[in-house]
Design a protein around this motif. Structure first.
Motif, PDB file in Angstrom:
ATOM      1  N   ALA A 276      11.361   5.003  38.032  1.00 57.19           N
ATOM      2  CA  ALA A 276      10.382   3.903  38.074  1.00 57.19           C
ATOM      3  C   ALA A 276      10.501   3.192  39.412  1.00 57.19           C
ATOM      4  CB  ALA A 276      10.655   2.926  36.936  1.00 57.19           C
TER       5      ALA A 276
ATOM      6  N   ARG B 143      15.381  -2.277  43.694  1.00 51.92           N
ATOM      7  CA  ARG B 143      15.080  -0.932  43.173  1.00 51.92           C
ATOM      8  C   ARG B 143      15.286  -0.966  41.668  1.00 51.92           C
ATOM      9  NH1 ARG B 143      18.154   1.008  48.056  1.00 51.92           N
ATOM     10  NH2 ARG B 143      19.940   0.359  46.827  1.00 51.92           N
ATOM     11  N   LEU B 144      14.305  -0.514  40.935  1.00 50.33           N
ATOM     12  CA  LEU B 144      14.381  -0.634  39.484  1.00 50.33           C
ATOM     13  C   LEU B 144      15.087   0.560  38.870  1.00 50.33           C
ATOM     14  CD1 LEU B 144      10.868  -1.988  38.595  1.00 50.33           C
ATOM     15  CD2 LEU B 144      12.896  -3.184  39.399  1.00 50.33           C
ATOM     16  N   GLU B 145      15.833   0.283  37.842  1.00 48.82           N
ATOM     17  CA  GLU B 145      16.473   1.357  37.092  1.00 48.82           C
ATOM     18  C   GLU B 145      16.376   1.003  35.612  1.00 48.82           C
ATOM     19  OE1 GLU B 145      20.480   3.947  37.654  1.00 48.82           O
ATOM     20  OE2 GLU B 145      20.715   1.809  37.413  1.00 48.82           O
TER      21      GLU B 145
ATOM     22  N   THR C   4      19.930  -2.696  43.526  1.00 47.31           N
ATOM     23  CA  THR C   4      19.394  -2.061  42.325  1.00 47.31           C
ATOM     24  C   THR C   4      19.307  -3.100  41.223  1.00 47.31           C
ATOM     25  OG1 THR C   4      20.391   0.014  42.931  1.00 47.31           O
ATOM     26  CG2 THR C   4      19.761  -0.236  40.649  1.00 47.31           C
TER      27      THR C   4
ATOM     28  N   SER D  46      22.690   4.902  40.953  1.00 51.92           N
ATOM     29  CA  SER D  46      21.301   4.481  40.988  1.00 51.92           C
ATOM     30  C   SER D  46      20.916   3.857  42.321  1.00 51.92           C
ATOM     31  CB  SER D  46      21.077   3.450  39.898  1.00 51.92           C
ATOM     32  OG  SER D  46      21.960   2.373  40.124  1.00 51.92           O
TER      33      SER D  46
END
Lengths: 651, 355
Positions: free
Chosen positions: B298, A473-475, A446, B205
């Motif tokens: 996103a 993975r974008l956050e 992430t 996340s």
């Protein structure tokens, strides 16, 4: 650290708490029987005689060499005119008018203290030498790590009270008090300094705990805290002083009528400011009033600027400089709005990817090096920043010879990245092109950030990393939420930067010492303690724990020798680079601003070490020009466009 | 063949006669079919590649590294470049690209910098690009697909829960009804938006995007099923007291049979009437959440995210907001027209025999 989140963080803080601006009456906490903290303060002085000294003038060494920063070029321009109202905007109404304690480290603090307040001395923004603020003169006694300071007898707080030695003694009590609920201050003011001595009303000495090359800076970068204002200090400090403006020695005050909660706040220039005729101060802080309205959305803020409701607007982002206010913009071409770029030199905020080495897989140096080679910062700089920014090479750039002279950040290289990933067992591409190891585990992490406005940077990195078989993975988080995640050490890889104050040498202990990563990181023989626990709420966000680094940091902290510190600094930066837990991103070697024609700046625009256009308050408002410009705008009359690049200090 | 109840058949005929709703339905159905096979229309992967005599169909298969087509890289082939290269080489190899040769995630900056580009047919960005040079048509296309799938899943879930509980409340009545009514009253007063924000701030996340979307769906369903129960409860109450239910009971029909065979078909018109409006609400809700930044994670393409970009760049890139807003208006108008037509054709006043 208190001043750690860079300004960008304030962007995006607004949504969650937008309902907090309703009027309330906390300011009027009933005082009851008038409390007085004096006895408690006196008792504290008496209980710490080694810290709080009381002597007479006879005890001052006679052979001191007094200096007062003579010969430094004056800051500001003699052409500056006083008057006018400067209009600006804030994204969020300040949560408090306190400058210390919970919620006090917001964007408004710069208007209360950082840019407007006064301390004993200040660093000259052109030469980095000390010039006098509240001190009239000072004398160094390096053998005793002490600075003697003559206070300016004219100095007063904005409420008229004279500033004396007592306000500095009280400052130490204040910052060390548990009432302020600020552990960082408690720690800093009890460990950085070892003594303050009062000789008479206008002569004090301050001793630092270590003789660092910049000890004179540290010892005089102190401000008085008015004891008479905090007389009723106690357990309820945070509520009681929530909306009380502290009397200031600085030029601007906040009047009670100007606090319109949730809507606007204004600063008013103190007509009787004691320093209004002093060198370095007389040509600054020119507007009579600084009106700040709350505009929560940055797009709306920009529209307000284009309408002329706001005088200046920061154009650091390429999107604003090239797209929203291009040189061809009618207002720019008509000369109504001026655009200025100023190249500066100062420690750079270290924008980059902070890798949490306590996470599985990321504890493997091969993976980290692979990730470093799989992030395409040059493309980000070229395509997102339009080539205006430069690649950061280490986490400690911009500190002169303390920064590493030759080390370069790892470049984007798909082959090298794949070699490193293969060395860690990731050598099979899955159906989606992402690498996997023999157990079928995908190479995915992430990538989080608290910078809403820089989300596109991450999109680019993700896209490019996929080519090397790495899935990011974008956050995208709200500023405070993002910071909280990092402080809890819950991140994999986080895009962020630490704001770096204008200091002589970089800090290492906060970021790289194992005590900030784990409890009891190592056993006595230097091997890893198998039962160590991750430590949260520290700025070692890489969970970096290297036995060798610890030793170097200890030596660096103890060292009084500049050359040795430089060598240690280089060694530590190399070690940090080899560890590959930080992937340097970019830095911006300039600041850019758009301002209406009536905002005037001195010749040369700003100073070598300045961080932003407005921070020194050397600009002024030409009210005649304002009328002329507004009239011209109505009638369609135009002026010469002014797009200026001040690159006299470009690196 | 499916034997329709003559009444239902009559209602459907009536629906067909309401032109506006019927055509809207046809358009939406066509749109759904198009969206379902979207990968063939809007995609950076080629439809067909003919290389050295072999045919490749990369659309739905594993990715092809560049080395498969004689290129020197091991990551996914850039088919647009490949097409140019094959054309330049002039041999028998060829590439057939979809009409819109971009996927919704890739940054394609023909000008060299990432910035919004106005629509041009020349670069095949028919609706322009967004702030990071992603094709707006591709993002709208897949964003709409996700929004619609999301809305249908949402509607189905809300209906299942709402009908079950509402029916049970109306049919069994008594203490069960009383207790559930109070529970629903309490539950429906929990502020939905705050719950979404809180839940998304605590879920880790590192879970996959699809799981995050499912969680969002779950949260929205959890806070939306209550509305349906009110209607179901009253309808069931009303039907339950009618004579034909009493007769069924006397004959000895079980509760399940009465509910499913007798009550449900008679309250169907209520359910169907609400359905399009529930879908509209779901699309609007997920768009609004995206706009606020609490919706789909996103870089999932979404209408709300495009709207947000558009409003932030109104002056410099008006085509972003026009495209996103236009799509939203068309989509919601279609569904609303269908909804109105259904409501009119299922109106009990024109059909009810025993009401």
């Amino acid at each position: 650290m208190s001043r750690i989140l860079p300004n960008l963080c304030f962007i995006g803080l607004t949504l969650l708490l937008s309902g907090c601006g309703k009027p309330d009456d906390n300011a009027a906490v009933t005082t009851g029987a008038e409390a007085d903290v004096s006895a408690e303060v006196e008792a504290f002085y008496a209980a710490n005689p080694e810290f709080f000294g009381f002597k007479t003038l006879a005890d001052v060494p006679v052979d001191l060499n007094w200096e007062a920063g003579e010969g430094l070029p004056e800051i500001g321009s003699p052409e500056a005119r006083k008057g006018g109202t400067q209009y600006g905007a804030l994204q969020d109404f300040p949560r408090t008018l306190r400058t210390v304690g919970p919620d006090s480290n917001g964007g408004f603090r710069t208007f209360l203290l950082d840019e407007v307040g006064m301390s004993l001395t200040h660093l000259h923004p052109g030469t980095r030498e000390l010039y006098p603020g509240l001190a009239e003169a000072w004398a160094l006694d390096p053998e005793n790590r002490t600075v003697y300071i003559k206070l300016d007898p004219q100095a007063t707080f904005s409420d008229g009270a004279a500033i004396t030695a007592d306000d500095y003694l009280f400052m130490f009590w204040f910052y060390r008090s548990p009432y302020i609920m600020a552990p960082w201050y408690n720690n800093f003011y009890s460990t950085t300094y070892s003594n303050i001595t009062r000789y008479d009303d206008h002569l004090i000495s301050i001793t630092t705990a270590e003789l660092k090359p910049d000890f004179a800076e540290k010892a005089t970068n102190l401000r008085p805290v008015p004891q008479h204002h905090y007389k009723a200090m106690g357990e309820n400090f945070t509520e009681r002083y929530q909306w009380q403006f502290e009397p200031t020695p600085g030029a601007y005050i906040v009047r009670e009528d100007d606090i319109r909660k949730g809507r606007s706040i204004a600063l008013t220039r103190n007509d009787n400011w004691w320093a209004k005729d002093k060198k370095h101060w007389r040509y600054r802080f020119n507007p009579d009033r600084i009106q700040l309205n709350i505009i929560r959305d940055s797009a709306k803020m920009f529209e307000a600027f284009k309408r002329g409701d706001i005088d200046q607007f920061g154009l650091n982002l390429a999107e604003y400089w090239y797209e929203k206010l291009p040189d061809s913009d009618p207002d720019v071409q008509a000369g109504y709005i001026h655009k200025s770029v100023f190249f500066n030199q100062r420690p750079r905020p270290n924008f980059g990817l902070w890798v949490n080495t306590a996470q599985p897989l990321l504890d493997n140096p091969d993976i980290r090096k692979g990730v470093a080679h799989a992030t395409h910062w040059d493309l980000v700089i070229e395509k997102f920043f339009r080539g205006d920014n430069d690649r950061l090479n280490t986490a400690s750039d911009g500190f002169g010879d303390f920064s590493h002279p030759t080390l370069r950040a790892r470049a984007f290289d798909i082959d090298k990245a794949q070699q490193y990933f293969a060395a860690a067992g990731f050598n099979q591409r899955g159906a989606d092109g992402i690498l996997a190891n023999a157990d079928g585990q995908r190479l995915a992490f992430t990538l989080s950030t608290g910078y809403e406005s820089l989300r596109d940077v991450l999109t680019i990195l993700r896209q490019e990393a996929a080519k090397a078989g790495l899935d990011l993975r974008l956050e995208i988080l709200d500023g405070t939420v993002g910071w909280k995640k990092v402080q809890e050490k819950q991140h994999d890889i986080h895009f962020s930067a630490f704001g770096v104050p204008l200091e002589m040498y970089p800090r290492f202990w906060e970021h790289y010492h194992s005590v900030n990563a784990y409890d009891d990181a190592f056993l006595e023989d230097g091997s890893i303690n198998p039962e160590r626990q991750l430590k949260t709420q520290t700025n070692n966000i890489e969970a970096l724990a290297l036995f060798e680094m610890d030793e170097l940091i200890e030596r660096y902290r103890r060292s009084n020798d500049r050359a040795e510190m430089v060598a240690l600094s280089h060694r530590m930066i190399e070690l940090h680079h080899d560890h590959a837990s930080f992937i340097p991103g970019f830095y911006q070697g300039y600041f850019r601003v758009g301002h209406w024609r009536w905002i005037r700046y001195p010749e040369g625009f700003s100073y070598k070490h300045a961080g932003s256009a407005g921070e020194l308050y050397v600009h002024w408002i030409d009210t005649d020009l304002k009328e002329e410009t507004l009239a011209a705008r109505r009638s369609g009359q135009t002026f010469d466009p002014a797009i200026t690049v001040h690159n006299q200090w470009a690196e | 063949m499916l034997q329709l109840n003559p009444q239902t058949a009559k209602k459907l005929q009536r629906f067909r006669r309401i032109r506006r709703g019927y055509y809207s339905f046809l358009i939406l159905a066509g749109l759904l079919v198009t969206l379902a096979f979207g990968e063939l229309l809007v995609n950076s992967r080629a439809l067909v590649v003919s290389y050295e005599g072999n045919l490749y169909f990369p659309t739905y298969t594993d990715f092809h590294p560049g080395t498969d087509f004689g290129l020197d890289y091991a990551y996914e082939t850039n088919y647009r470049q490949l097409k140019k290269q094959f054309a330049a080489e002039g041999n028998d190899n060829w590439v057939l690209l979809p009409p819109v040769p971009y996927n919704p995630y890739e940054n394609h900056a023909p000008g060299g910098t990432f910035r919004p580009l106005p629509p041009t047919a020349e670069t095949q960005h028919y609706l322009g690009t967004d702030t990071t040079s992603r094709d707006i048509l591709a993002r709208l296309f897949y964003g709409t697909r996700i929004a619609l799938v999301f809305a249908f899943a949402f509607t189905a879930s809300v209906y299942v829960i709402g009908i079950t509980i509402g029916c049970a409340m109306g049919y069994f009545g008594g203490v069960f009804d009383l207790v559930f009514q109070r529970l629903i009253e309490i539950w429906s007063n929990v502020p939905f938006l705050y719950m979404v924000i809180i839940i998304f701030s605590v879920i880790p996340s590192n879970i996959a995007v699809i799981t995050r979307i499912s969680i969002l769906l779950l949260v929205m369903v959890l806070f939306s099923w209550t509305g349906m129960t009110y209607y179901m409860r009253t309808e069931t109450y009303k039907e339950k007291s009618r004579d034909y239910i009493a007769s069924a009971r006397i004959i000895g029909a079980s509760n399940a049979r009465i509910i499913f065979r007798h009550i449900m078909p008679n309250v169907l018109s209520t359910l169907i009437t609400f359905m399009p409006f529930t879908i509209v609400a779901a699309i609007s809700a997920v768009t609004a959440l995206d706009f606020l930044g609490f919706g789909l994670p996103a870089p999932t393409p979404s209408l709300g995210e495009l709207l947000k970009q558009g409003t932030a760049n109104l002056r410099t890139a008006p085509w972003i907001v026009i495209a996103a807003f236009g799509t939203l208006v068309i989509l919601l108008t279609l569904v609303t027209f269908i909804g109105e037509a259904i409501r009119e054709s299922f109106d009990p006043k024109t059909h009810a025999v025993y009401r």
